[in-house]
Motif scaffolding. Structure first.
Motif, PDB file in Angstrom:
ATOM      1  N   HIS A  31       1.032  -1.243   0.061  1.00 59.90           N
ATOM      2  CA  HIS A  31       0.136   0.008   0.046  1.00 59.90           C
ATOM      3  C   HIS A  31       0.763   1.281   0.020  1.00 59.90           C
ATOM      4  N   ALA A  32       1.854   1.184   0.766  1.00 54.76           N
ATOM      5  CA  ALA A  32       2.855   2.366   0.771  1.00 54.76           C
ATOM      6  C   ALA A  32       3.330   2.487  -0.583  1.00 54.76           C
ATOM      7  N   SER A  96      -3.979  21.650 -10.409  1.00 56.59           N
ATOM      8  CA  SER A  96      -2.985  20.928  -9.879  1.00 56.59           C
ATOM      9  C   SER A  96      -3.252  19.575  -9.534  1.00 56.59           C
ATOM     10  N   TYR A  97      -2.330  18.676 -10.051  1.00 54.38           N
ATOM     11  CA  TYR A  97      -2.962  17.288  -9.651  1.00 54.38           C
ATOM     12  C   TYR A  97      -2.088  16.649  -8.525  1.00 54.38           C
ATOM     13  N   THR A  98      -1.109  17.354  -7.830  1.00 57.53           N
ATOM     14  CA  THR A  98      -0.282  17.381  -6.715  1.00 57.53           C
ATOM     15  C   THR A  98      -0.924  16.265  -5.718  1.00 57.53           C
ATOM     16  N   VAL A  99      -0.313  15.319  -5.401  1.00 60.67           N
ATOM     17  CA  VAL A  99      -0.879  14.271  -4.267  1.00 60.67           C
ATOM     18  C   VAL A  99       0.163  14.168  -3.433  1.00 60.67           C
ATOM     19  N   GLY A 100      -0.075  14.553  -2.167  1.00 62.95           N
ATOM     20  CA  GLY A 100       0.994  14.457  -1.152  1.00 62.95           C
ATOM     21  C   GLY A 100       1.273  13.088  -0.501  1.00 62.95           C
ATOM     22  N   VAL A 101       2.382  12.877  -0.139  1.00 61.23           N
ATOM     23  CA  VAL A 101       2.913  11.576   0.667  1.00 61.23           C
ATOM     24  C   VAL A 101       3.812  11.837   1.707  1.00 61.23           C
ATOM     25  N   ASN A 102       3.355  11.455   2.940  1.00 62.91           N
ATOM     26  CA  ASN A 102       4.511  11.891   3.956  1.00 62.91           C
ATOM     27  C   ASN A 102       5.865  11.312   3.788  1.00 62.91           C
ATOM     28  N   ARG A 103       6.840  11.952   4.395  1.00 63.74           N
ATOM     29  CA  ARG A 103       8.067  11.414   4.440  1.00 63.74           C
ATOM     30  C   ARG A 103       8.395   9.967   4.809  1.00 63.74           C
ATOM     31  N   LYS A 104       7.855   9.565   5.811  1.00 66.48           N
ATOM     32  CA  LYS A 104       7.904   8.163   6.639  1.00 66.48           C
ATOM     33  C   LYS A 104       7.266   7.111   5.456  1.00 66.48           C
ATOM     34  N   THR A 105       6.256   7.430   4.803  1.00 70.53           N
ATOM     35  CA  THR A 105       5.532   6.629   3.716  1.00 70.53           C
ATOM     36  C   THR A 105       6.394   6.545   2.733  1.00 70.53           C
ATOM     37  N   ALA A 107       9.616   6.639   2.489  1.00 74.24           N
ATOM     38  CA  ALA A 107      10.659   6.073   2.832  1.00 74.24           C
ATOM     39  C   ALA A 107      10.564   4.502   2.917  1.00 74.24           C
ATOM     40  N   LEU A 108       9.249   4.364   3.581  1.00 72.21           N
ATOM     41  CA  LEU A 108       8.789   2.797   3.340  1.00 72.21           C
ATOM     42  C   LEU A 108       8.646   2.212   2.153  1.00 72.21           C
ATOM     43  N   ALA A 109       8.128   3.215   1.364  1.00 72.38           N
ATOM     44  CA  ALA A 109       7.848   2.577  -0.254  1.00 72.38           C
ATOM     45  C   ALA A 109       9.136   2.189  -0.757  1.00 72.38           C
ATOM     46  N   ARG A 110      10.168   3.127  -0.633  1.00 71.69           N
ATOM     47  CA  ARG A 110      11.478   2.838  -1.208  1.00 71.69           C
ATOM     48  C   ARG A 110      12.306   1.591  -0.601  1.00 71.69           C
TER      49      ARG A 110
END
Length: 224
Positions: A31-32, A96-105, A107-110
């Motif tokens: 999901h991340a 704008s189509y910008t969708v935000g994702v927080n920093r921890k998410t 990092a978890l995705a990478r």
């Protein structure tokens, strides 16, 4: 997980590196990954689409004909969407189509993407190298020596290297990226990740791994 370190000519050295389990051995979070990739693709949209509405097209300052007595339908302006050349009804506007994702998410995705690549044995580590000048044939020769000529390859460098970037940009299945700035999409979109040792250290450190303060763990191995 331990991986052999290779030279750019494809020959194995007598060293190996140990991948940090906190980066390359986590429980992947799909999901991340979805959240981050969706954000990357959405943020890549320009959002500059625009059509002219009835207040923006040319003409229409005067009523085309009088209201009654012509036998024709009453018309107030030639800017009407019903007329050729008129404005469009409910046309697209810049957004704008910008969708935000927080920093921890992010990092978890990478980390999740790197874990998948490690499980698939799709990671190669090379000694730090560079080319004296931009030359596509040198990049082709290096990939052929590593038996990756038919793979979709992402080369992850320790720092921005113009010669390496220019050597790979004409190859449709090769991308060269500074390791610390590689996104989840970059990692998943490649078939094989080719790290420079310094690139492995930088990316592991950027994701909070043990390599943040020291060189990747190495050990001498006996060759047969």
């Amino acid at each position: 997980m331990k991986l052999k370190v290779y030279k750019s000519d494809g020959k194995a050295t007598r060293r190996s590196v140990t991948l940090d389990e906190s980066v390359f051995g986590i429980e992947p979070n799909d999901h991340a990954i979805w959240l981050d990739v969706r954000s990357i693709q959405a943020n890549g949209r320009q959002g500059t689409h625009k059509t002219k509405e009835r207040g923006e097209v040319r003409g229409g300052g005067a009523k085309p004909w009088r209201q009654k007595g012509t036998g024709r339908a009453r018309v107030g302006t030639i800017r009407s969407p019903l007329w050729p050349g008129g404005g469009r009804t409910f046309g697209p506007r810049p957004k704008s189509y910008t969708v935000g994702v927080n920093r921890k998410t992010k990092a978890l995705a990478r980390k999740s993407a790197l874990t998948y690549k490690a499980r698939e044995d799709a990671i190669r580590v090379l000694e730090d190298f560079s080319f004296d000048q931009p030359k596509t044939s040198d990049m082709v020769a290096m990939l052929a020596a590593l038996e990756l000529a038919d793979k979709k390859v992402l080369v992850l460098t320790g720092s921005a290297d113009v010669n390496l970037y220019k050597s790979g940009r004409n190859l449709p299945r090769v991308s060269v990226v500074d390791a610390a700035s590689a996104s989840t999409y970059d990692l998943l979109n490649a078939g094989v990740l080719v790290f420079q040792e310094s690139g492995l250290q930088r990316l592991t450190g950027a994701l909070g791994g043990a390599a943040a303060a020291e060189e990747p763990a190495t050990e001498t191995t006996e060759e047969g």
